[in-house]
Scaffold this active site. Structure first.
Site, PDB file in Angstrom:
ATOM      1  N   ALA A  78       0.863  -1.182   0.000  1.00  0.00           N
ATOM      2  CA  ALA A  78       0.000   0.000   0.000  1.00  0.00           C
ATOM      3  C   ALA A  78       0.897   1.229   0.000  1.00  0.00           C
ATOM      4  O   ALA A  78       2.037   1.175   0.486  1.00  0.00           O
ATOM      5  CB  ALA A  78      -0.862  -0.007   1.254  1.00  0.00           C
ATOM      6  N   GLY A 122       0.761  -5.146   0.891  1.00  0.00           N
ATOM      7  CA  GLY A 122      -0.421  -5.292   0.031  1.00  0.00           C
ATOM      8  C   GLY A 122      -0.083  -5.928  -1.316  1.00  0.00           C
ATOM      9  O   GLY A 122      -0.959  -6.528  -1.952  1.00  0.00           O
ATOM     10  N   GLU A 125      -0.108  -9.537  -0.606  1.00  0.00           N
ATOM     11  CA  GLU A 125      -1.513  -9.941  -0.432  1.00  0.00           C
ATOM     12  C   GLU A 125      -2.247 -10.000  -1.781  1.00  0.00           C
ATOM     13  O   GLU A 125      -3.096 -10.865  -1.998  1.00  0.00           O
ATOM     14  CB  GLU A 125      -2.216  -8.964   0.516  1.00  0.00           C
ATOM     15  CG  GLU A 125      -1.702  -9.092   1.942  1.00  0.00           C
ATOM     16  CD  GLU A 125      -2.180  -7.961   2.844  1.00  0.00           C
ATOM     17  OE1 GLU A 125      -1.893  -6.787   2.522  1.00  0.00           O
ATOM     18  OE2 GLU A 125      -2.856  -8.250   3.842  1.00  0.00           O
ATOM     19  N   GLU A 145       4.519  -5.087   7.294  1.00  0.00           N
ATOM     20  CA  GLU A 145       3.673  -4.094   7.965  1.00  0.00           C
ATOM     21  C   GLU A 145       4.040  -3.881   9.416  1.00  0.00           C
ATOM     22  O   GLU A 145       3.918  -2.769   9.947  1.00  0.00           O
ATOM     23  CB  GLU A 145       2.184  -4.519   7.891  1.00  0.00           C
ATOM     24  CG  GLU A 145       1.569  -4.457   6.512  1.00  0.00           C
ATOM     25  CD  GLU A 145       1.707  -5.726   5.700  1.00  0.00           C
ATOM     26  OE1 GLU A 145       2.561  -6.573   6.049  1.00  0.00           O
ATOM     27  OE2 GLU A 145       0.973  -5.877   4.714  1.00  0.00           O
TER      28      GLU A 145
HETATM   29  N1  COA Z   1       4.533   3.470  -0.411  1.00  0.00           N
HETATM   30  C1  COA Z   1       4.943   4.672  -0.850  1.00  0.00           C
HETATM   31  N2  COA Z   1       6.128   4.884  -1.433  1.00  0.00           N
HETATM   32  C2  COA Z   1       6.949   3.829  -1.582  1.00  0.00           C
HETATM   33  C3  COA Z   1       6.590   2.551  -1.162  1.00  0.00           C
HETATM   34  C4  COA Z   1       5.312   2.374  -0.544  1.00  0.00           C
HETATM   35  N3  COA Z   1       4.889   1.184  -0.122  1.00  0.00           N
HETATM   36  N4  COA Z   1       7.597   1.699  -1.451  1.00  0.00           N
HETATM   37  C5  COA Z   1       8.560   2.457  -2.035  1.00  0.00           C
HETATM   38  N5  COA Z   1       8.163   3.727  -2.122  1.00  0.00           N
HETATM   39  C6  COA Z   1       8.922   4.860  -2.665  1.00  0.00           C
HETATM   40  C7  COA Z   1      10.050   5.271  -1.749  1.00  0.00           C
HETATM   41  O1  COA Z   1       9.580   6.127  -0.729  1.00  0.00           O
HETATM   42  C8  COA Z   1      10.980   5.970  -2.720  1.00  0.00           C
HETATM   43  O2  COA Z   1      10.497   7.247  -2.960  1.00  0.00           O
HETATM   44  P1  COA Z   1      11.536   8.499  -3.169  1.00  0.00           P
HETATM   45  O3  COA Z   1      12.322   8.132  -4.398  1.00  0.00           O
HETATM   46  O4  COA Z   1      10.620   9.666  -3.355  1.00  0.00           O
HETATM   47  O5  COA Z   1      12.390   8.556  -1.939  1.00  0.00           O
HETATM   48  C9  COA Z   1      10.805   5.151  -4.007  1.00  0.00           C
HETATM   49  O6  COA Z   1       9.566   4.445  -3.867  1.00  0.00           O
HETATM   50  C10 COA Z   1      11.887   4.130  -4.215  1.00  0.00           C
HETATM   51  O7  COA Z   1      11.976   3.352  -3.039  1.00  0.00           O
HETATM   52  P2  COA Z   1      13.383   3.020  -2.327  1.00  0.00           P
HETATM   53  O8  COA Z   1      13.067   2.551  -0.951  1.00  0.00           O
HETATM   54  O9  COA Z   1      14.326   4.142  -2.479  1.00  0.00           O
HETATM   55  O10 COA Z   1      13.864   1.817  -3.274  1.00  0.00           O
HETATM   56  P3  COA Z   1      14.776   0.557  -2.896  1.00  0.00           P
HETATM   57  O11 COA Z   1      15.057  -0.112  -4.196  1.00  0.00           O
HETATM   58  O12 COA Z   1      15.902   0.981  -2.028  1.00  0.00           O
HETATM   59  O13 COA Z   1      13.808  -0.385  -2.000  1.00  0.00           O
HETATM   60  C11 COA Z   1      11.754  -1.505  -1.429  1.00  0.00           C
HETATM   61  C12 COA Z   1      12.663  -0.957  -2.545  1.00  0.00           C
HETATM   62  C13 COA Z   1      10.470  -1.992  -2.072  1.00  0.00           C
HETATM   63  C14 COA Z   1      12.489  -2.687  -0.716  1.00  0.00           C
HETATM   64  C15 COA Z   1      11.494  -0.401  -0.383  1.00  0.00           C
HETATM   65  O14 COA Z   1      11.017   0.760  -1.083  1.00  0.00           O
HETATM   66  C16 COA Z   1      10.448  -0.723   0.670  1.00  0.00           C
HETATM   67  O15 COA Z   1      10.779  -1.412   1.634  1.00  0.00           O
HETATM   68  N6  COA Z   1       9.189  -0.218   0.527  1.00  0.00           N
HETATM   69  C17 COA Z   1       8.179  -0.311   1.511  1.00  0.00           C
HETATM   70  C18 COA Z   1       7.616  -1.709   1.585  1.00  0.00           C
HETATM   71  C19 COA Z   1       6.551  -1.810   2.673  1.00  0.00           C
HETATM   72  O16 COA Z   1       6.787  -1.605   3.854  1.00  0.00           O
HETATM   73  N7  COA Z   1       5.341  -2.180   2.233  1.00  0.00           N
HETATM   74  C20 COA Z   1       4.246  -2.391   3.115  1.00  0.00           C
HETATM   75  C21 COA Z   1       3.346  -1.221   3.103  1.00  0.00           C
HETATM   76  S1  COA Z   1       1.946  -1.510   4.157  1.00  0.00           S
END
Ligand code: COA
Length: 271
Positions: A78, A122, A125, A145
């Site tokens: 999400a 999400g 999921e 989460e």
């Molecule tokens: N919601 C909103 N923005 C998100 C996102 C999410 N779930 N996942 C990634 N982004 C955004 C980051 O904030 C970043 O934005 P920015 O460039 O403006 O700083 C961009 O996407 C790239 O993400 P980044 O974390 O820099 O990439 P990465 O390759 O280092 O890591 C992930 C990728 C997917 C491992 C990491 O982004 C992550 O852990 N995301 C969250 C996952 C999460 O907790 N999901 C559950 C949500 S309930």
């Protein structure tokens, strides 16, 4: 451009392509390259609309759901920015079913998750709501989460244990740890794992096999298998017997059997 492709023409985050790889197979691609394809309200609304159009489109036999490769993910969950200012009343409203998870699970045609990269929260999921999951070995999966002070809210606490057992589900949900696709395949969270180069062959090979079957029978088969996690075993077997018997009223049952004896491909009538 097909009518279905036209539905997504003005969409911001979702596109549908029809029959690009295999006739009758619709590929739905989520694309938010700046947010690792995270699901915001717009994406959820566009997914809802495209699924409704697919349900109404008789030519759609199988759906492949994937993340845009530019987003370097399947779906990173999400959109976390939407959570910060939300209270319980707004969240209860946002959690009202059917959401995209239920819409995917309840679609009458099979849905294959093409997990091209991270499937988190999400996104994991959403993959769990699909009928089959095919993942590239570069993908990581998990329910992180708990690191945000919340729990999975898109069905993960219910679907994940049904796929991998309660112990593995507890491990993933309580730790928030991510696992790679190979391990996800070992515990049953994904069904096929392959290299990114082989992903399309695997996904569309499977989609082609499904799309060559009677749509009516595909729907019955999906419904019957889903009942296995919704009913106890006796009720489920009773339900299977009922669905099995109902198929004996269809033209496709006779066509399938005639084609077998006549050593030819069946010509399904979807009835
Ligand atoms: N919601 C909103 N923005 C998100 C996102 C999410 N779930 N996942 C990634 N982004 C955004 C980051 O904030 C970043 O934005 P920015 O460039 O403006 O700083 C961009 O996407 C790239 O993400 P980044 O974390 O820099 O990439 P990465 O390759 O280092 O890591 C992930 C990728 C997917 C491992 C990491 O982004 C992550 O852990 N995301 C969250 C996952 C999460 O907790 N999901 C559950 C949500 S309930």
């Amino acid at each position: 451009m097909t009518d279905l492709e036209a539905v997504t023409e003005d969409f911001e985050t979702v596109s549908a392509t029809v029959g690009d790889e295999v006739e009758g197979v619709v590929t739905v691609t989520l694309s938010r390259p700046d947010a690792r394809n995270a699901l915001n309200a717009r994406a959820r609304s566009e997914i809802t609309d495209v699924l409704a159009a697919i349900e109404d489109d008789e030519a759609s036999r199988v759906v492949v759901l994937t993340g845009d490769s530019e987003g370097k993910a399947f779906v990173a969950g999400a959109d976390i920015t939407e959570f910060r200012d939300r209270g319980p009343i707004e969240q209860r409203e946002a959690s009202k079913r059917p959401r995209i998870y239920e819409r995917v699970a309840n679609l009458s045609v099979p849905v294959i998750a093409r997990i091209n990269g991270h499937a988190l929260g999400g996104g994991c999921e959403l993959a769990q709501a699909c009928d089959v999951r095919v993942a590239a070995d570069v993908a990581k999966l998990g329910q992180p989460e708990i690191n945000l002070g919340i729990i999975p809210g898109g069905g993960g606490t219910q679907r994940l244990p049904r796929l991998v057992g309660e112990g593995q589900a507890m491990r993933l949900i309580l730790s928030g740890d991510l696992i790679d696709a190979e391990e996800a395949a070992k515990i049953g969270l994904v069904d096929i794992v392959c290299s990114l180069d082989e992903l399309d062959d695997e996904v569309y090979g499977l989609a082609k096999s499904m799309a060559s079957k009677s749509p009516t029978v595909l729907e019955f088969a999906k419904t019957a298998v889903q009942a296995s996690s919704q009913m106890d075993i006796d009720d489920g077997i009773e339900y299977e017997a009922e669905l099995f018997s109902q198929l004996f009223a269809t033209a496709d049952k006779n066509e399938g059997i005639d084609a077998f004896f006549e050593d030819r491909d069946p010509e399904w009538q979807a009835k």
